[in-house]
Enzyme design. Structure first.
Site, PDB file in Angstrom:
ATOM      1  N   ASP A  30      31.567 -50.275   9.017  1.00  9.29           N
ATOM      2  CA  ASP A  30      30.843 -49.111   8.517  1.00  9.29           C
ATOM      3  C   ASP A  30      30.597 -48.150   9.681  1.00  9.29           C
ATOM      4  OD1 ASP A  30      28.783 -48.667   5.814  1.00  9.29           O
ATOM      5  OD2 ASP A  30      28.459 -47.444   7.610  1.00  9.29           O
ATOM      6  N   ASN A  87      26.341 -51.310  -4.113  1.00 13.80           N
ATOM      7  CA  ASN A  87      25.511 -50.243  -4.668  1.00 13.80           C
ATOM      8  C   ASN A  87      26.276 -49.567  -5.796  1.00 13.80           C
ATOM      9  OD1 ASN A  87      23.430 -50.626  -2.759  1.00 13.80           O
ATOM     10  ND2 ASN A  87      24.503 -49.351  -1.252  1.00 13.80           N
ATOM     11  N   GLY A  93      21.749 -45.955  -4.312  1.00 14.34           N
ATOM     12  CA  GLY A  93      22.129 -45.589  -2.955  1.00 14.34           C
ATOM     13  C   GLY A  93      23.619 -45.442  -2.745  1.00 14.34           C
ATOM     14  N   GLN A  94      24.399 -45.454  -3.819  1.00 15.22           N
ATOM     15  CA  GLN A  94      25.853 -45.282  -3.646  1.00 15.22           C
ATOM     16  C   GLN A  94      26.141 -43.841  -3.234  1.00 15.22           C
ATOM     17  OE1 GLN A  94      28.333 -46.197  -7.064  1.00 15.22           O
ATOM     18  NE2 GLN A  94      30.214 -46.137  -5.846  1.00 15.22           N
ATOM     19  N   HIS A 100      33.013 -50.603  -3.110  1.00 15.23           N
ATOM     20  CA  HIS A 100      32.986 -51.264  -1.808  1.00 15.23           C
ATOM     21  C   HIS A 100      31.875 -52.300  -1.789  1.00 15.23           C
ATOM     22  CE1 HIS A 100      30.597 -47.550  -1.611  1.00 15.23           C
ATOM     23  NE2 HIS A 100      29.771 -48.200  -0.808  1.00 15.23           N
ATOM     24  N   HIS A 102      29.396 -54.169   0.779  1.00 14.69           N
ATOM     25  CA  HIS A 102      28.851 -54.198   2.137  1.00 14.69           C
ATOM     26  C   HIS A 102      28.672 -55.660   2.538  1.00 14.69           C
ATOM     27  CE1 HIS A 102      27.230 -49.937   2.371  1.00 14.69           C
ATOM     28  NE2 HIS A 102      27.286 -50.063   1.056  1.00 14.69           N
TER      29      HIS A 102
HETATM   30  P1  DGP Z   1      27.182 -46.625  -0.129  1.00 13.56           P
HETATM   31  O1  DGP Z   1      25.912 -45.918   0.299  1.00 13.56           O
HETATM   32  O2  DGP Z   1      26.904 -48.003  -0.727  1.00 13.56           O
HETATM   33  O3  DGP Z   1      28.049 -45.758  -0.985  1.00 13.56           O
HETATM   34  O4  DGP Z   1      27.949 -46.916   1.216  1.00 13.56           O
HETATM   35  C1  DGP Z   1      28.861 -46.053   1.793  1.00 13.56           C
HETATM   36  C2  DGP Z   1      29.015 -46.459   3.238  1.00 13.56           C
HETATM   37  O5  DGP Z   1      30.179 -45.835   3.726  1.00 13.56           O
HETATM   38  C3  DGP Z   1      27.874 -46.012   4.136  1.00 13.56           C
HETATM   39  O6  DGP Z   1      27.195 -47.170   4.647  1.00 13.56           O
HETATM   40  C4  DGP Z   1      28.529 -45.253   5.254  1.00 13.56           C
HETATM   41  C5  DGP Z   1      29.989 -45.588   5.093  1.00 13.56           C
HETATM   42  N1  DGP Z   1      30.889 -44.496   5.437  1.00 13.56           N
HETATM   43  C6  DGP Z   1      30.829 -43.231   4.978  1.00 13.56           C
HETATM   44  N2  DGP Z   1      31.826 -42.494   5.494  1.00 13.56           N
HETATM   45  C7  DGP Z   1      32.544 -43.342   6.288  1.00 13.56           C
HETATM   46  C8  DGP Z   1      33.709 -43.163   7.085  1.00 13.56           C
HETATM   47  O7  DGP Z   1      34.314 -42.096   7.185  1.00 13.56           O
HETATM   48  N3  DGP Z   1      34.143 -44.244   7.775  1.00 13.56           N
HETATM   49  C9  DGP Z   1      33.510 -45.466   7.701  1.00 13.56           C
HETATM   50  N4  DGP Z   1      34.014 -46.460   8.420  1.00 13.56           N
HETATM   51  N5  DGP Z   1      32.424 -45.661   6.943  1.00 13.56           N
HETATM   52  C10 DGP Z   1      31.952 -44.607   6.243  1.00 13.56           C
END
Ligand code: DGP
Length: 114
Positions: A30, A87, A93-94, A100, A102
């Site tokens: 992340d 999420n 919080g999505q 995905h 986590h």
């Molecule tokens: P959610 O809030 O459950 O939709 O999680 C999305 C996650 O994606 C958040 O923890 C941050 C991560 N994220 C967003 N943009 C990027 C990116 O460009 N690269 C990576 N590696 N993670 C990202």
């Protein structure tokens, strides 16, 4: 899917720290980690979230969970415990609307989540 951030990561158009990949899924760190181990496991196929999964994708969903478990083992997150989070929807919080999981590990995690 065009304009989907995680589809672009899956297709190698946007760089990410990849920790695992196969023909069905890819897992990467992340960008904004909230734990020492914070990995996202995503299907290569575009699915907007868990609510959009169909019965035909049951095996894929199981595969994602087993991959998450394997990564937790490989990265050393298993000994002291780890958490898998999905999420779904804005209130949960999505923020990225590509399914995905986590994987969080490496510190004491609170409950209930915020
Ligand atoms: P959610 O809030 O459950 O939709 O999680 C999305 C996650 O994606 C958040 O923890 C941050 C991560 N994220 C967003 N943009 C990027 C990116 O460009 N690269 C990576 N590696 N993670 C990202």
């Amino acid at each position: 899917m065009k304009d989907c951030l995680f589809c672009k990561i899956s297709q190698g158009e946007i760089p990410a720290q990849i920790v695992y990949e196969d023909d069905q899924c890819i897992a990467f760190r992340d960008v904004n980690p909230v734990a020492p181990i914070h990995v996202l496991i995503i299907p290569r196929e575009h699915i907007s979230g868990i609510a959009a999964v169909t019965n035909a994708q049951q095996a894929l969903l199981g595969h994602l969970l087993l991959v998450a478990r394997r990564i937790a083992q490989d990265l050393g997150g298993e000994e002291n415990g780890y958490r898998l989070v999905l999420n779904n929807g804005v209130q949960a919080g999505q923020t990225v609307f590509h399914l995905h999981i986590h994987l969080l590990a490496g510190r004491q995690l609170g409950w209930p989540p915020g």
